[in-house]
Design a protein around this motif. Structure first.
Motif, PDB file in Angstrom:
ATOM      1  N   UNK A  84     -35.382 -13.401 -34.508  1.00 42.05           N
ATOM      2  CA  UNK A  84     -34.981 -12.347 -34.661  1.00 42.05           C
ATOM      3  C   UNK A  84     -34.783 -11.586 -36.034  1.00 42.05           C
ATOM      4  N   UNK A  85     -35.151 -12.431 -37.078  1.00 39.96           N
ATOM      5  CA  UNK A  85     -34.688 -11.793 -38.143  1.00 39.96           C
ATOM      6  C   UNK A  85     -36.619 -11.328 -38.689  1.00 39.96           C
ATOM      7  N   UNK A  86     -37.793 -10.802 -38.346  1.00 42.86           N
ATOM      8  CA  UNK A  86     -39.107 -10.924 -38.059  1.00 42.86           C
ATOM      9  C   UNK A  86     -39.638 -11.868 -37.674  1.00 42.86           C
ATOM     10  N   UNK A  87     -41.374 -11.557 -38.551  1.00 43.56           N
ATOM     11  CA  UNK A  87     -42.612 -12.362 -37.990  1.00 43.56           C
ATOM     12  C   UNK A  87     -43.166 -13.245 -38.220  1.00 43.56           C
TER      13      UNK A  87
ATOM     14  N   UNK B 277     -45.406 -12.367 -24.878  1.00 45.73           N
ATOM     15  CA  UNK B 277     -45.047 -11.399 -25.606  1.00 45.73           C
ATOM     16  C   UNK B 277     -44.057 -11.047 -26.365  1.00 45.73           C
ATOM     17  N   UNK B 278     -42.481 -11.313 -25.521  1.00 42.43           N
ATOM     18  CA  UNK B 278     -41.130 -11.343 -25.974  1.00 42.43           C
ATOM     19  C   UNK B 278     -41.240 -11.971 -27.236  1.00 42.43           C
ATOM     20  N   UNK B 279     -40.228 -11.510 -28.093  1.00 45.15           N
ATOM     21  CA  UNK B 279     -39.653 -12.759 -29.080  1.00 45.15           C
ATOM     22  C   UNK B 279     -39.709 -13.657 -28.880  1.00 45.15           C
ATOM     23  N   UNK B 280     -38.327 -13.963 -27.851  1.00 40.80           N
ATOM     24  CA  UNK B 280     -37.145 -15.109 -27.377  1.00 40.80           C
ATOM     25  C   UNK B 280     -38.606 -16.022 -27.109  1.00 40.80           C
ATOM     26  N   UNK B 281     -39.778 -14.957 -26.116  1.00 37.36           N
ATOM     27  CA  UNK B 281     -40.598 -15.709 -25.693  1.00 37.36           C
ATOM     28  C   UNK B 281     -41.280 -17.476 -26.010  1.00 37.36           C
ATOM     29  N   UNK B 282     -41.953 -16.204 -27.729  1.00 39.07           N
ATOM     30  CA  UNK B 282     -42.765 -16.692 -28.285  1.00 39.07           C
ATOM     31  C   UNK B 282     -41.862 -17.532 -28.970  1.00 39.07           C
ATOM     32  N   UNK B 283     -40.806 -17.730 -29.686  1.00 35.67           N
ATOM     33  CA  UNK B 283     -40.172 -18.866 -30.364  1.00 35.67           C
ATOM     34  C   UNK B 283     -39.720 -19.786 -29.365  1.00 35.67           C
ATOM     35  N   UNK B 284     -39.766 -19.265 -27.931  1.00 35.95           N
ATOM     36  CA  UNK B 284     -39.723 -20.388 -27.271  1.00 35.95           C
ATOM     37  C   UNK B 284     -40.986 -21.346 -27.386  1.00 35.95           C
TER      38      UNK B 284
END
Ligand code: ZN
Length: 422
Positions: free
Chosen positions: A392-395, A334-341
């Motif tokens: 970093x800049x949005x979902x 759920x954390x942003x960095x993990x979702x990006x991964x």
């Protein structure tokens, strides 16, 4: 220019900016805002432009056989036995037709690079290899397919398999597969695979440690052999569901060994969920190894489909985006960095696993691109086939691509520059 894409949000290192992308002779020629370039134009109206998705682990040769099999207990042994029985009736034409059905689903879901495991043994001989080689040639306009020669029914225990694998490698298979847990001598198989891979100078992609407990894993031995053969960066292991059952200290120690040895991990959420925990009747284990935690230790990882409509995985539609959605739910991402991964494990990380140095959106790279409608998930709501990343800049929420673009690599025929699917 063969094609100019206007107003794209370009996916580069998780940042999305509104840019124009010019394509010439199948490659990206320029990327800039308000680019001065002639040629056919497509206005993407702010939609997200990403590199084509990368499937590192799928079995096209045994897809779409669920209606020929009888499922009683859903175990790995049953899946191997049922598939082996169905395989006796496989012809090249049958393999080609079923594989093409699933491959076309992959294409409409945005996949443009693929490693497919093809079963090789004295029963099927090279029929699967011949059929998938022809399929790869026929669909080269849409996707790069790499064949991994794979001894599903064992190697040491199955005389004749060794010579057939060698025949595939000498005829163009780029990768050598393995499955130590179906062999009477797992380490004997691992040893032989490393020697053969070195002889043919091919990469290794093993099915490994598919089980419900952390006991008796071979992953440490594979790391040792990778170092001994100086094969770091050229070995991937798939499943490793046993690692999902390991306590944190053991998990972290194995993660460090994988990172040090340069062994990549492919997680196959759908199959791993389906096959593990069959002996449990409550609080059934998930069996999906936490790839995002491995990444924290420096391990490269990918998420892939594995099987579609067969006894290993009776469901599926070959959507990698759906696989990322499933993984994120099952592994509590759920954390942003993990979702990006999660998205990187379908794109940049998968490409690195396959050692594709020409992958990504950059000048000079192949213009293999997918366009996604993206939206804030709070406005869009949740869909079962959508995956969300939070750069970093949005979902951004991804569903099936709006279009996939693979402009012709050669020639200047403006009408044939783009293949738009789905
Ligand atoms: Zn597999």
């Amino acid at each position: 220019m063969d094609l100019v894409l206007r107003n794209a949000r370009v996916f580069t290192d998780y940042a999305a900016d509104r840019l124009d992308v010019a394509i010439d002779r199948g490659r990206i020629a320029a990327i800039a805002p308000e680019l001065a370039a002639d040629g056919p134009q497509i206005d993407l109206a702010g939609r997200l432009l990403v590199p084509g998705l990368v499937e590192t682990h799928i079995h096209l040769d045994k897809t779409c056989i669920i209606d020929r099999c009888r499922i009683e207990n859903g175990s790995v042994a049953e899946a191997v036995a049922q598939t082996a029985a169905a395989k006796r009736a496989f012809t090249e034409e049958d393999i080609y037709a079923r594989a093409a059905r699933t491959l076309e689903k992959c294409l409409v879901n945005g996949t443009m690079v693929m490693r497919t495991h093809v079963e090789i043994d004295p029963g099927i001989r090279l029929r699967g290899f011949e059929a998938i080689s022809q399929l790869a040639a026929d669909y080269a306009w849409a996707i790069d397919i790499e064949i991994c020669a794979f001894p599903q029914e064992g190697l040491i225990n199955n005389p004749g398999t060794d010579a057939l694998l060698a025949a595939c490698l000498s005829r163009g298979a780029k990768v050598l597969g393995a499955v130590p847990y179906t062999d009477i001598d797992p380490r004997g198989q691992i040893d032989r695979i490393f020697v053969m891979a070195r002889d043919f100078d091919v990469d290794i992609d093993m099915h490994l440690d598919l089980g419900d407990t952390p006991h008796g894993m071979q992953i440490g031995y594979v790391c040792e052999q990778t170092a001994a053969h100086h094969y770091g960066g050229r070995v991937a292991v798939g499943h490793v569901t046993q690692l999902s059952a390991a306590p944190s200290a053991q998990f972290n120690e194995i993660a460090r060994r994988l990172a040090d040895a340069g062994v990549a991990v492919t997680v196959l959420p759908s199959t791993d969920l389906y096959l593990t925990g069959r002996g449990q009747d409550h609080s059934v284990m998930r069996g999906v190894t936490a790839a995002h935690r491995l990444i924290e230790h420096g391990v490269n990882c990918s998420l892939s489909t594995n099987n579609v409509l067969n006894p290993f995985t009776p469901c599926g539609d070959a959507s990698l985006i759906r696989m990322a959605n499933l993984y994120a739910n099952v592994c509590h991402v759920s954390r942003p960095r993990e979702l990006a991964e999660c998205f990187a494990m379908l794109t940049t990380r998968s490409a690195r696993l396959m050692r594709r140095s020409d992958y990504g959106i950059a000048v000079g790279r192949p213009a293999d691109l997918a366009v996604f409608d993206c939206a804030d998930p709070q406005r869009r709501g949740c869909r079962s086939d959508a995956a969300t990343i939070r750069p970093e800049n949005g979902r951004l929420t991804f569903t099936r691509p709006r279009a996939t673009l693979r402009p012709r690599r050669t020639g200047g025929d403006a009408e044939a520059i783009a293949a738009v699917l789905g």
